[in-house]
Design a protein around this motif. Structure first.
Motif, mmCIF file in Angstrom:
data_model
loop_
_atom_site.group_PDB
_atom_site.id
_atom_site.type_symbol
_atom_site.label_atom_id
_atom_site.label_comp_id
_atom_site.label_asym_id
_atom_site.label_seq_id
_atom_site.Cartn_x
_atom_site.Cartn_y
_atom_site.Cartn_z
ATOM 1 N N ILE A 1 0.821 -1.214 0.000
ATOM 2 C CA ILE A 1 0.000 0.000 0.000
ATOM 3 C C ILE A 1 0.851 1.259 0.000
ATOM 4 O O ILE A 1 0.560 2.231 -0.703
ATOM 5 N N GLY A 2 1.932 1.257 0.789
ATOM 6 C CA GLY A 2 2.765 2.452 0.888
ATOM 7 C C GLY A 2 3.505 2.779 -0.388
ATOM 8 O O GLY A 2 3.665 3.951 -0.748
ATOM 9 N N LYS A 3 3.945 1.765 -1.112
ATOM 10 C CA LYS A 3 4.736 1.976 -2.322
ATOM 11 C C LYS A 3 3.920 1.911 -3.602
ATOM 12 O O LYS A 3 4.372 2.362 -4.656
ATOM 13 N N GLY A 4 2.741 1.296 -3.541
ATOM 14 C CA GLY A 4 1.940 1.131 -4.739
ATOM 15 C C GLY A 4 2.570 0.170 -5.719
ATOM 16 O O GLY A 4 2.442 0.331 -6.933
ATOM 17 N N LYS A 5 3.270 -0.849 -5.197
ATOM 18 C CA LYS A 5 3.922 -1.839 -6.051
ATOM 19 C C LYS A 5 3.440 -3.252 -5.699
ATOM 20 O O LYS A 5 3.110 -3.523 -4.543
ATOM 21 N N PRO B 1 0.037 2.775 -11.625
ATOM 22 C CA PRO B 1 -0.242 4.196 -11.856
ATOM 23 C C PRO B 1 -1.507 4.631 -11.110
ATOM 24 O O PRO B 1 -2.364 3.802 -10.784
ATOM 25 N N TYR B 2 -1.598 5.921 -10.819
ATOM 26 C CA TYR B 2 -2.772 6.504 -10.146
ATOM 27 C C TYR B 2 -2.998 5.905 -8.756
ATOM 28 O O TYR B 2 -4.116 5.934 -8.246
ATOM 29 N N TRP B 3 -1.944 5.372 -8.129
ATOM 30 C CA TRP B 3 -2.165 4.621 -6.907
ATOM 31 C C TRP B 3 -2.805 5.449 -5.802
ATOM 32 O O TRP B 3 -3.790 5.026 -5.164
ATOM 33 N N ARG B 4 -2.290 6.655 -5.553
ATOM 34 C CA ARG B 4 -2.887 7.477 -4.488
ATOM 35 C C ARG B 4 -4.340 7.819 -4.819
ATOM 36 O O ARG B 4 -5.201 7.828 -3.936
#
Length: 318
Positions: free
Chosen positions: A199-203, A230-233
């Motif tokens: 969640i923190g890195k979006g990976k 992409p667009y993770w946040r």
């Protein structure tokens, strides 16, 4: 033996279905709000009102007498998705990618006649695919053209992202990747792959299939780990806002990333499954308990809730 296994799972922070129901769904999800997420049409209307993007809605077939006008309502569109409003688990969904010689071409290359489409819509209206077996509506939506980010680890179909949200805070996430075994559908019980998301890195992290933990997609052979989403946040914000939108405190939020439109809300689930723990190879319970101890001011806005989630769930840990 059974007692030892139970204690081992409990130490790992694995949330079981009984505890999920008793401590999270029943206290935080009012039964009166369930129709807002069980009915995809109501969800779509609510999301539109709150400015959360969803796939475009072309037409709704509500009665058997309306089936004959189905093609006129399409206004010559070559591609669309046909789905039940109250379906679950991907049942009853047909993806049409083209129309040739008076027939509808599915994503898997099968040709369907107009009569078969009408018969399928009739089945939807009769409630064959609905969660409670009650009469339903058939939705005609725009077809998703998935972003290329997961193209190397997807067999046909459209991958989707599931985010578990508790009290408006994203607690755990995974991406569900279609496989040949799942017939191109992003449903784990059909054989799709679940891949945990940091969640923190979006990976992405490693994946899980029916055979156990895997590092590469079984059909494409490509590495599953370290794909940057992409667009993770923005996706985390959409998930957090879904709590404010529905009033549900424990929620499964399913999103897709369209090549042209970006992230879109696909559907919501007031009783999300627990396979996400397997995909992340860690229990959900400890994260939910951390959220309960979060400072009160964190809960004031989606932006604050997402920022707290990113800070505390970075690295895939607790």
């Amino acid at each position: 033996m059974i007692i030892r296994q139970f204690l081992s799972l409990r130490r790992a922070g694995v949330l079981g279905i009984n505890r999920r129901n008793a401590e999270y769904i029943m206290p935080f999800n009012r039964r009166s709000s369930f129709p807002l997420v069980d009915d995809k049409l109501l969800t779509k209307q609510l999301a539109l009102k709150h400015g959360i993007p969803t796939p475009p809605l072309y037409h709704v077939v509500s009665h058997h007498g309306d089936i004959a006008g189905f093609e006129r309502a399409l206004a010559g569109r070559q591609e669309f998705v046909l789905k039940p409003a109250r379906g679950g688990g991907g049942s009853g969904i047909i993806l049409i990618v083209d129309r040739k010689d008076g027939k509808f071409m599915t994503q898997s290359g099968r040709a369907i006649s107009k009569e078969e489409i009408h018969y399928h819509i009739s089945d939807i209206l009769s409630g064959i695919y609905s969660l409670e077996g009650l009469e339903d509506k058939a939705l005609i939506e725009g077809l998703i053209h998935p972003d290329d980010v997961f193209s190397k680890v997807t067999y046909e179909g459209v991958p989707d992202v599931r985010i578990i949200v508790y009290r408006g805070i994203p607690a755990m996430a995974m991406v569900r990747l279609p496989t040949k075994q799942s017939d191109g559908k992003a449903n784990l019980h059909r054989g799709a792959i679940g891949v945990g998301i940091d969640i923190g890195k979006g990976k992405t992290m490693d994946g899980v299939a029916r055979s156990g933990v895997i590092t590469h997609h079984p059909d494409t052979g490509e590495l599953l780990r370290d794909i940057e989403i992409p667009y993770w946040r923005k996706m985390l914000l959409m998930a957090s806002e879904s709590t404010d939108m529905t009033g549900l405190g424990y929620l499964g939020v399913d999103l897709v990333i369209d090549k042209n439109e970006g992230p879109l809300l696909l559907e919501l689930n007031a009783r999300p499954g627990l396979q996400i723990q397997i995909a992340n190879q860690r229990g959900l319970l400890k994260r939910l308990e951390m959220i309960e101890r979060a400072p009160k001011d964190i809960f004031l806005s989606p932006e604050k809730r997402v920022a707290w989630s990113i800070q505390n769930f970075t690295g895939g840990g607790f």
